[in-house]
Enzyme design. Structure first.
Site, PDB file in Angstrom:
ATOM      1  N   ASP A  92       0.829  -1.210   0.000  1.00 26.46           N
ATOM      2  CA  ASP A  92       0.000   0.000   0.000  1.00 26.46           C
ATOM      3  C   ASP A  92       0.860   1.255   0.000  1.00 26.46           C
ATOM      4  O   ASP A  92       2.066   1.199   0.226  1.00 26.46           O
ATOM      5  CB  ASP A  92      -0.964  -0.002   1.205  1.00 26.46           C
ATOM      6  CG  ASP A  92      -0.297  -0.397   2.520  1.00 26.46           C
ATOM      7  OD1 ASP A  92       0.945  -0.434   2.569  1.00 26.46           O
ATOM      8  OD2 ASP A  92      -1.016  -0.666   3.489  1.00 26.46           O
ATOM      9  N   ASN A 165      -7.319  -1.962  14.154  1.00 24.15           N
ATOM     10  CA  ASN A 165      -8.741  -2.246  13.900  1.00 24.15           C
ATOM     11  C   ASN A 165      -8.920  -3.507  13.048  1.00 24.15           C
ATOM     12  O   ASN A 165      -9.994  -3.738  12.502  1.00 24.15           O
ATOM     13  CB  ASN A 165      -9.411  -1.050  13.210  1.00 24.15           C
ATOM     14  CG  ASN A 165      -8.811  -0.753  11.837  1.00 24.15           C
ATOM     15  OD1 ASN A 165      -7.836  -1.391  11.421  1.00 24.15           O
ATOM     16  ND2 ASN A 165      -9.381   0.210  11.137  1.00 24.15           N
ATOM     17  N   GLU A 172      -9.729  -1.625   5.140  1.00 25.37           N
ATOM     18  CA  GLU A 172     -10.357  -1.266   6.404  1.00 25.37           C
ATOM     19  C   GLU A 172     -11.604  -2.123   6.635  1.00 25.37           C
ATOM     20  O   GLU A 172     -12.089  -2.789   5.712  1.00 25.37           O
ATOM     21  CB  GLU A 172     -10.761   0.222   6.372  1.00 25.37           C
ATOM     22  CG  GLU A 172      -9.599   1.190   6.119  1.00 25.37           C
ATOM     23  CD  GLU A 172      -8.716   1.387   7.358  1.00 25.37           C
ATOM     24  OE1 GLU A 172      -8.747   0.542   8.280  1.00 25.37           O
ATOM     25  OE2 GLU A 172      -7.985   2.398   7.395  1.00 25.37           O
TER      26      GLU A 172
HETATM   27  C1  GLP Z   1      -0.356   0.560   8.366  1.00 28.95           C
HETATM   28  C2  GLP Z   1      -0.104  -0.274   7.130  1.00 28.95           C
HETATM   29  C3  GLP Z   1      -0.402  -1.718   7.396  1.00 28.95           C
HETATM   30  C4  GLP Z   1       0.281  -2.167   8.659  1.00 28.95           C
HETATM   31  C5  GLP Z   1      -0.221  -1.367   9.821  1.00 28.95           C
HETATM   32  C6  GLP Z   1       0.335  -1.825  11.147  1.00 28.95           C
HETATM   33  O1  GLP Z   1      -1.702   0.784   8.549  1.00 28.95           O
HETATM   34  N1  GLP Z   1      -0.900   0.150   6.018  1.00 28.95           N
HETATM   35  O2  GLP Z   1       0.029  -2.484   6.288  1.00 28.95           O
HETATM   36  O3  GLP Z   1       0.003  -3.511   8.870  1.00 28.95           O
HETATM   37  O4  GLP Z   1       0.166  -0.036   9.552  1.00 28.95           O
HETATM   38  O5  GLP Z   1       1.378  -1.001  11.549  1.00 28.95           O
HETATM   39  P1  GLP Z   1       2.279  -1.272  12.800  1.00 28.95           P
HETATM   40  O6  GLP Z   1       3.162  -2.406  12.448  1.00 28.95           O
HETATM   41  O7  GLP Z   1       3.043   0.009  12.969  1.00 28.95           O
HETATM   42  O8  GLP Z   1       1.394  -1.565  13.945  1.00 28.95           O
END
Ligand code: GLP
Length: 273
Positions: A92, A165, A172
């Site tokens: 993403d 979430n 989402e």
């Molecule tokens: C963002 C990314 C996700 C990732 C998430 C979790 O939202 N788009 O791909 O899984 O962060 O992030 P973290 O590892 O910082 O908790």
């Protein structure tokens, strides 16, 4: 706790008050520490590249991946593994950022993996450019991104983090299991979670482009990593199947080769049978 796989309590499975949830529990491996979880996942990626030097790897961003990529850099260096034929595809990217924004996922990947490993720009792909406008114009680049995954023979392994979430990539809650790469609006919780990386909530983009759930499910192997106590609640809902379709990560439970790797803190609300 140790590194062996542990099954959650069967009584806690199935989710939903009618006991007929279509969401299976997700296979989980509990590691004593975050370092052990990151090391195990990185070792699997290295094994894959050694077996198949032209692997197509699906990559993720976020704080969880910092440790995974540190372990990967170390293991690749120790093993003298060549990455010359590897192709990578990121899950993403935000939209509407200033050019060269250090908060973009491309900048994250450059810092943690691409530059240290010397990957060239023709080896790496993103579903969008972070300075592209959020205006629905990203559909063409999303299609081109999917076509490039296909041209690479499909993803051999997809790394995934887990949003607070239950989102995966930027799919989402409310995302469909057959969704494809597309532009999406970020959930308020997701933007709040990202505020620290941007300095303020207002600076967090409203929209992004994400690989779809259906796209992710086509990868041959899925490896999800969730670390820390702040992930314990979402991990418990996911592992028991109790989150149902409210947790987009639940859709991954049906994949034939999926594994969730957690540390002891993220597993702290799982009842182990
Ligand atoms: C963002 C990314 C996700 C990732 C998430 C979790 O939202 N788009 O791909 O899984 O962060 O992030 P973290 O590892 O910082 O908790």
């Amino acid at each position: 706790m140790n590194q062996e796989q542990q099954e959650p309590d069967p009584d806690a499975r199935g989710g939903g008050s009618d006991g007929a949830s279509p969401f299976a529990s997700l296979p989980v491996t509990v590691h004593a520490t975050a370092e052990a979880a990151c090391g195990a996942v990185a070792a699997e990626v290295v094994d894959l590249i050694q077996q198949r030097p032209d692997s197509a790897l699906g990559l993720a961003t976020g704080s969880t991946m910092v440790g995974v990529y540190a372990a990967l850099r170390r293991l690749l260096g120790e093993g003298g593994v060549s990455l010359g034929e590897v192709r990578t595809f990121n899950l993403d990217e935000y939209l509407g950022l200033p050019p060269k924004s250090p908060a973009s996922f491309r900048a994250f990947m450059e810092a943690h993996l691409f530059e240290p490993l010397g990957l060239s720009s023709d080896q790496v792909s993103f579903p969008a450019s972070p300075d592209a406008e959020a205006s629905g114009q990203s559909a063409r680049s999303a299609r081109a991104f999917e076509a490039s995954i296909e041209a690479a023979g499909g993803l051999d392994l997809q790394l995934l983090g887990l949003g607070g979430n239950g989102h995966i990539a930027f799919n989402e809650p409310g995302s469909r299991p057959d969704s494809r790469t597309r532009e999406v609006e970020l959930a308020p919780r997701t933007r709040a979670d990202a505020a620290a990386s941007f300095g303020s909530l207002d600076a967090v983009p409203l929209r992004a482009v994400t690989m779809g759930v259906g796209t992710i499910l086509e990868a041959r192997r899925l490896r999800i990593v969730a670390l820390g106590e702040h992930k314990a609640e979402v991990v418990a809902r996911l592992v028991t199947g109790a989150g149902g379709s409210e947790l987009p990560a639940s859709f991954l439970a049906g994949h034939p080769d999926v594994q969730l790797h957690v540390d002891a803190a993220a597993a702290s609300l799982l009842s182990v049978g």
